[in-house]
Each structure stands twice: as C-alpha cells, then as structure tokens.
Design an enzyme around this catalytic site. Sequence first.
Site, PDB file in Angstrom:
ATOM      1  N   ARG A 101     -77.641  -3.690 -37.346  1.00 54.53           N
ATOM      2  CA  ARG A 101     -76.238  -4.715 -36.030  1.00 54.53           C
ATOM      3  C   ARG A 101     -75.554  -3.350 -35.684  1.00 54.53           C
ATOM      4  O   ARG A 101     -75.545  -4.030 -34.402  1.00 54.53           O
ATOM      5  CB  ARG A 101     -75.391  -5.287 -37.279  1.00 54.53           C
ATOM      6  CG  ARG A 101     -75.496  -7.102 -38.356  1.00 54.53           C
ATOM      7  CD  ARG A 101     -75.193  -7.640 -38.551  1.00 54.53           C
ATOM      8  NE  ARG A 101     -74.531  -8.078 -37.981  1.00 54.53           N
ATOM      9  CZ  ARG A 101     -73.187  -7.279 -38.141  1.00 54.53           C
ATOM     10  NH1 ARG A 101     -72.968  -6.303 -38.899  1.00 54.53           N
ATOM     11  NH2 ARG A 101     -72.089  -8.020 -37.675  1.00 54.53           N
ATOM     12  N   CYS A 127     -87.128   7.469 -35.086  1.00 52.03           N
ATOM     13  CA  CYS A 127     -87.397   8.171 -33.916  1.00 52.03           C
ATOM     14  C   CYS A 127     -86.517   7.544 -33.272  1.00 52.03           C
ATOM     15  O   CYS A 127     -87.099   6.810 -31.606  1.00 52.03           O
ATOM     16  CB  CYS A 127     -89.123   8.137 -33.697  1.00 52.03           C
ATOM     17  SG  CYS A 127     -89.769   9.239 -35.231  1.00 52.03           S
ATOM     18  N   GLU A 128     -85.508   7.511 -33.032  1.00 54.69           N
ATOM     19  CA  GLU A 128     -84.261   6.678 -32.265  1.00 54.69           C
ATOM     20  C   GLU A 128     -82.557   7.557 -31.995  1.00 54.69           C
ATOM     21  O   GLU A 128     -82.832   7.223 -33.398  1.00 54.69           O
ATOM     22  CB  GLU A 128     -84.326   5.467 -32.682  1.00 54.69           C
ATOM     23  CG  GLU A 128     -83.346   4.167 -31.611  1.00 54.69           C
ATOM     24  CD  GLU A 128     -84.780   3.639 -30.365  1.00 54.69           C
ATOM     25  OE1 GLU A 128     -84.779   3.775 -29.493  1.00 54.69           O
ATOM     26  OE2 GLU A 128     -86.303   3.455 -31.283  1.00 54.69           O
ATOM     27  N   GLU A 188     -71.033 -24.691 -42.555  1.00 58.84           N
ATOM     28  CA  GLU A 188     -71.932 -23.727 -42.137  1.00 58.84           C
ATOM     29  C   GLU A 188     -71.868 -22.585 -42.687  1.00 58.84           C
ATOM     30  O   GLU A 188     -72.677 -22.092 -41.545  1.00 58.84           O
ATOM     31  CB  GLU A 188     -73.009 -24.242 -41.269  1.00 58.84           C
ATOM     32  CG  GLU A 188     -73.388 -25.759 -40.990  1.00 58.84           C
ATOM     33  CD  GLU A 188     -74.074 -25.661 -39.814  1.00 58.84           C
ATOM     34  OE1 GLU A 188     -74.688 -26.955 -39.340  1.00 58.84           O
ATOM     35  OE2 GLU A 188     -73.713 -24.989 -38.640  1.00 58.84           O
ATOM     36  N   GLY A 239     -72.423 -18.952 -43.486  1.00 60.19           N
ATOM     37  CA  GLY A 239     -73.667 -17.633 -43.761  1.00 60.19           C
ATOM     38  C   GLY A 239     -72.766 -16.797 -44.257  1.00 60.19           C
ATOM     39  O   GLY A 239     -73.277 -16.140 -45.698  1.00 60.19           O
ATOM     40  N   ARG A 240     -72.656 -15.425 -42.991  1.00 62.33           N
ATOM     41  CA  ARG A 240     -71.972 -14.433 -43.695  1.00 62.33           C
ATOM     42  C   ARG A 240     -71.181 -14.610 -44.553  1.00 62.33           C
ATOM     43  O   ARG A 240     -71.085 -13.502 -45.630  1.00 62.33           O
ATOM     44  CB  ARG A 240     -71.260 -13.253 -42.243  1.00 62.33           C
ATOM     45  CG  ARG A 240     -71.462 -12.177 -42.070  1.00 62.33           C
ATOM     46  CD  ARG A 240     -70.374 -12.443 -41.086  1.00 62.33           C
ATOM     47  NE  ARG A 240     -70.877 -12.860 -40.045  1.00 62.33           N
ATOM     48  CZ  ARG A 240     -71.862 -12.108 -38.989  1.00 62.33           C
ATOM     49  NH1 ARG A 240     -71.876 -10.939 -39.432  1.00 62.33           N
ATOM     50  NH2 ARG A 240     -71.640 -12.917 -37.889  1.00 62.33           N
TER      51      ARG A 240
END
Length: 525
Positions: A421, A452-453, A358, A360-361
């Site tokens: 991520r 704003c972080e 399976e 994905g990435r």
Amino acid sequence: MAEETAVPGRTASGSPLAPAWLGVPANLNALESKLWAHDVDRGPGGELTVGGLGVGELAERFGTPLFVLSEDDFRARARAFKDAFDAAFADVCGGVDVYYAGKAFLCSAVAAWAADEGLRLDTCSGGELAVAAKAGLPGESLGLHGNNKSDAEIERALDLGVGRIVVDSLDELERVAAIAAARADADPERREVRAKVMLRLTPGVHAHTHEFIATAHEDQKFGLSMAPGTASAEFQAEVAEESGPEAAVVASAAEEAVAAAAGHDSIELLGLHCHIGSQIFEPEGFEVAAVKLLTFLAAMRSAYDVALPELDLGGGHGIAYTPADTPRPAAEIAEVLAAVVRSTCAELKITPPRISIEPGRAIVGSTTFTLYRAGTVKDVVVDLPGVDGPGHGEEAAGTTATPTAVRRYLSVDGGMSDNARPVLYDADYSAVLANRASSAAAQLTRVVGKHCESGDIVVRDVYLPADAGRGDLIAVPGTGAYCWALSSNYNYLGRPGVVAVRHGSARWIVRGETEQDLLSRDMGV
Ligand SMILES: *Cc1c(COP(=O)(O)O)cnc(C)c1O
C-alpha cells in the site's frame, strides 16, 4: 500526540524532516488505541502482547514477518458494525445486511467468523467463492462482484445458489440471463430458480477520507451510468416510442439495465448497488449517493413496475492508520445514513428498500499488525527541503552550506511484498518497538523493507526510540486489510502467514510460505 506545529514541515521539538501531521509522542512506549486491536497491550518489560501472548513468543514460534490477527477483535468489529447499522435502521427497513468485503482479507477462518457474527460475504472471483465454499457458508449469504465475470464464475455462483450477483454491465446482464435460462432448460428442477441480481450503478459520487466529489459522468470501469443520455441508441428509440422524445434523451444506461432485467424471466431483480470510494471518514458522500439511488429507485418502481426491494450502499468506511486519522465511528455513519434514507423515502412516498452495506477495511484493518525483525540501521544525511539561503544556512569555509538533517533508515525483514500500500497508494502507517519498552530519545525513522527497490517503504515517517535496532521486533498496526491480500513473492520472499490469536492461544489461519513453496511451480531445467 505532542505539540502543534509552529512552522509547516516542522514539529515543535521534532525532526525538521517530519511531516506536519506527525507529532513527537510524549511517551514512545504508549499505544495509540485507535490503531490497534482492543486486546493489544504492553506486558512485563514493555513487551507488546495480544490476547495476553507476547510478540517474542509469536516470533519464535511462527517466524517473521508475520501477520498477527486478533480473532476477538475481528469478531467484535464485525458485531459492532452489524449492531450499529441494525439499531439505526430498525425503524426504516428492519435492519441492515452487512456483507464483509472479502477482498480486504479472506481465508476460510475469517469467512466463518464473519458468518458467526451475523455477516454475509462479498466475493469478486471464482477463487473467493471457492474460499467461501471451503468455509461452508450457505450460498444465500454470498454476493458476487466483478466487472469482468467469466461464464464459469457466473455458473459457479449459480451452482452455489448465491444470494446476489452484482451485475456490472448490460453485456453481463444478458450473459447472466442466458446462462440462467439455459440451466433452467437443461434441468426441470431448476425451472423456478431465477438468478438473483443487483445492478451496480455509478451515481457520480466519489469519496475519499475528508472529501467527496460529485460529477455527472464517471470515468471508471465499474458500473452502469446514471447520467442522462447514456442509454444505447436502441433503447432511446424504444423509450421515444413509449414515452416521447424528452424521456428518450435523458434515458441512462442504468435505466436501460432495469428495463432489460425486468424483461428476463430467468432474472430476479433484487435492487440497486453503488460503491463510492475507500478510506472514507465523513458521511456526506454516502448521503448524496443514497439520495440519488433512492430517487432513481422510486422512478424505476413506477416506470417499470418492478419491486426493487433492496439497496446496497457499498463499503469504503475508513480506519485510522496513523494518530492523525480521525474516522467517524460506525454508529455515527449509520445514524446519518438512516436519517437520510428515512427522510428521502418519506419525501418520495416509497417503502424503504432493505439496506445493505459492504465494509471490508473497517472490519479487518485494525485487527492485525505485522511483526517484523529489525536489521540494518543506516543514518543518511539529507538536504533540508525548502530551507536555504542566508539566515538559515551555516557559513562554512566561505560558502553557504545547504542545511542538512539526518534521516534514519531502519530495515525490516519484509517490505513491499507484504505491504504494497505505501508503494501503490502512498499510504501512511505507524510503528512501535515491540519486544521491549525503551526510555531512549525519539528518533524520526523511516522503516523500510529488504527488497531491491528504493521505493520499498513500510512506514514513511515515525518516531521510534533511538536505541531500536538489529534484533528488535517492530510492529506495524492497521495491516489487516489489503496487505496480505496484495502480497507478492517479489525477490522470491515467501509471503508471510497469518496467525490468529484468541484467549491466549495462537494458530495459523494461513501458514507462511516456505522455500519449498517458492520453488514448487518452477518446472526445472
Ligand atoms: C472494495 C470494495 C468494498 C470494500 O471496500 P472497503 O474500503 O474495504 O470497505 C466493498 N464493495 C465493493 C464493491 C468493493 O469493490
């Protein structure tokens, strides 16, 4: 990549703020091929191109930030995985079923491409099933995952005739059995239709990048434990009666599930499943898990007279996000796994189950780059970590000044809303100046978003040309997996759309959000 590092934390000719693994590229305009779709290149003036289309034109037509996905590259990677595993397993079990893990990035177009290239599709919610249905995929080609499937999701899966429901708990097994039985009772035409089930097991193997750890017990929400003694007291009592106290004390939740599934007429037990981690570069963890699962599968075939014709070894195959990443090619992983399945089945004297995986990435991650427009550039003086005292510092006005260096912050028009991520996983990325070539010197740069972080970092450390600045386009490769999928509307930024490029033409496969979209659920004052 440039010279090896001499001192930890320092590259030979780079910034003292650069991490040890980050060399100064000999040529800042060069593209590290493992990070990009195969049809990404530099065109006239050094402009980044994909499938022959320049990023300037893409930014003009579609705006930024923008996910730019190469359809040919997606198809090629899907095919390459399928071909590599089919070839390696041809003599073991006649080939491999490759399920594209839709959670990495899913829309109806990519679901259809995966199907075109011979892949099946893994989903893990009713919403993902809806996308598969919209793409017109046949139900048999779908799998449904999830540790907390609702009855409605199970019903929907059965309505679609999914090829497999990957059951995650004893409770869920009973619910699937009851729902399938009720459907058969309600509709005589469904009487022969059983729910096709795989059991997700936790083999006590967890893998990431270069390491794997093996434990007896797994402290996680997914799956049924294979560890001895994890069966319910009720099941242990049953086993004690049948096979004696020694068998009872080692009975696992996994065994209990096999026994329960075998006892339900409404269930067709296809086999066993495990998924051992993510961004895995080396095959050892997969090998250890495969041996554990096959040994258990052999024991269950003889103990419960079940066929268990299938074994799914999950996803988690890694990709390169930076030049320092060195994942093994799919063909190499496939061959190592085929060898271990072949030899273990021979030792156990069992017919090999049909293998599935399976990824994905590994299918979608490198197909896509994010295109941003650069804005504010700020040079910030920072203290050098771990360097102080006489011999390193500079004497200034009778005091020992702490040595400093300048870190450049280059802001782009997206950030943690389109790539969570780095914040979630401390993930590293890479970046290039995309709208032109430059002969300026290398400048260690931190590419940051507009949220704003202060943790809103897109690329923690990368060397960009020192003249990159406002109005330039910045491209971040390797953003095909878990970026759009995890995107948010933080600070009321519209989520970027995804443009697919193929044969010199580009089209939205998911359009970007507009301000109208952003306000559409606000019910007013
Ligand atoms: C997330 C997931 C995958 C895909 O993982 P990748 O790291 O993207 O290959 C496959 N199977 C299961 C069960 C998953 O949860």
